[in-house]
Scaffold this active site. Sequence first.
Site, PDB file in Angstrom:
ATOM      1  N   ALA A  12      84.191  50.615  47.207  1.00 43.16           N
ATOM      2  CA  ALA A  12      82.843  50.059  47.199  1.00 43.16           C
ATOM      3  C   ALA A  12      82.192  50.387  48.727  1.00 43.16           C
ATOM      4  O   ALA A  12      81.143  50.849  48.964  1.00 43.16           O
ATOM      5  CB  ALA A  12      82.592  48.887  46.715  1.00 43.16           C
ATOM      6  N   HIS A 175      86.078  35.647  60.629  1.00 47.50           N
ATOM      7  CA  HIS A 175      85.364  36.049  59.413  1.00 47.50           C
ATOM      8  C   HIS A 175      85.960  35.322  58.072  1.00 47.50           C
ATOM      9  O   HIS A 175      86.623  35.915  57.503  1.00 47.50           O
ATOM     10  CB  HIS A 175      85.386  37.504  59.314  1.00 47.50           C
ATOM     11  CG  HIS A 175      84.434  37.983  57.975  1.00 47.50           C
ATOM     12  ND1 HIS A 175      83.150  37.760  57.812  1.00 47.50           N
ATOM     13  CD2 HIS A 175      84.854  38.701  56.975  1.00 47.50           C
ATOM     14  CE1 HIS A 175      82.658  38.281  56.788  1.00 47.50           C
ATOM     15  NE2 HIS A 175      83.799  38.743  56.197  1.00 47.50           N
TER      16      HIS A 175
END
Length: 307
Positions: A12, A175
């Site tokens: 994706a 993150h």
Amino acid sequence: MRRSISIIGAGAVGASTARALAERNYADILLVDVVENLPQGVALDISQCGPIVGFDAQVRGSNRYEDIEGSDLVLVTAGLPRKPGMSRDDLVRVNAEIIREVMGHVRTLCPSSLVLIMTNPLDAMAYLAMKETGFEPRRVIGQAGVLDSARFRTFIAAELGVSVKDVTALVLGGHGDQMVPLPGFTTVNGVPLPQLMDPATIDRLVRRTRDGGAEVVNLLGRSAYYAPAAAFLDMVDSILWDERRLLGASVYLSGEYGQRDVYLGVPVVLGSGGVERIVEFDLGDEDGAALQKSADAVRELLRVMGF
Ligand code: TXD
């Protein structure tokens, strides 16, 4: 001369990045994936946008790593994404194997390239990529800060009813759940956020930013890809055009912000050499402590990987 960009992983994020890059029309693109026919199919589909959108960048797909030879830039999106209920850190073992394999090829086939990493858990994978390639740290950079700050900026703009264009924000740290949005350094066209919003509202938006990835995962049943791809593009532009943008990115620290031998999201200047400069400023006690916690969480992952 056209630049050549390889994207490892045609899932994706890889496919969305390839499409956005093709539309920029300044580089030829190669998508590489282990799944047979997938990168070729994605590449063909994107190529056929060319006559309509108006680009003639070459987009090719391959299952052979040898084809990345000589790439100027390697964008790494290979690896499992998380599913609902998973944290980014749950991916560490399986994705570390993938990154090790990919980086072995990058080291030998593209020894002078710059490498941008997207694969989670991001900071740990960027560290591993730097170690496995043996490249100077300035040439191996992780994407997280641009996306995390875009999420924060989106929420702020919606809350205030202003254009996202006027909202600038930095989100630092790893993150992960310990990321560090910095409301005190966030402005709407120069006006500091704390002068425009009450503390409770700021807290709510900070929390939503920290959980921003999970919010998408829960709605979509898989992790985000349009905004991550857009974030990659900001970094690629700054590097290939030597724009020297000041962006949040996960980079190797050797003493900056009191951290050593770890990858962590901090403000950097990105240019044709990769990380041109790490920008250091005084975070204050509270944000400084939050950054330390975030660094500890990344270190724990490095330990799990045997560093
Ligand atoms: O901000 C960020 N850093 C992130 C990170 C934002 C979004 C997604 N983020 C992470 O990127 C996510 O947690 C994953 O670790 C990666 C890729 O996410 P994506 O959503 O693109 O995953 P997909 O659709 O599953 O695609 C991954 C592809 C898939 O086609 C695999 O076959 C391929 O990677 N893959 C490989 N390609 C080449 N070489 C090897 N070894 C390989 N292994 C898997």
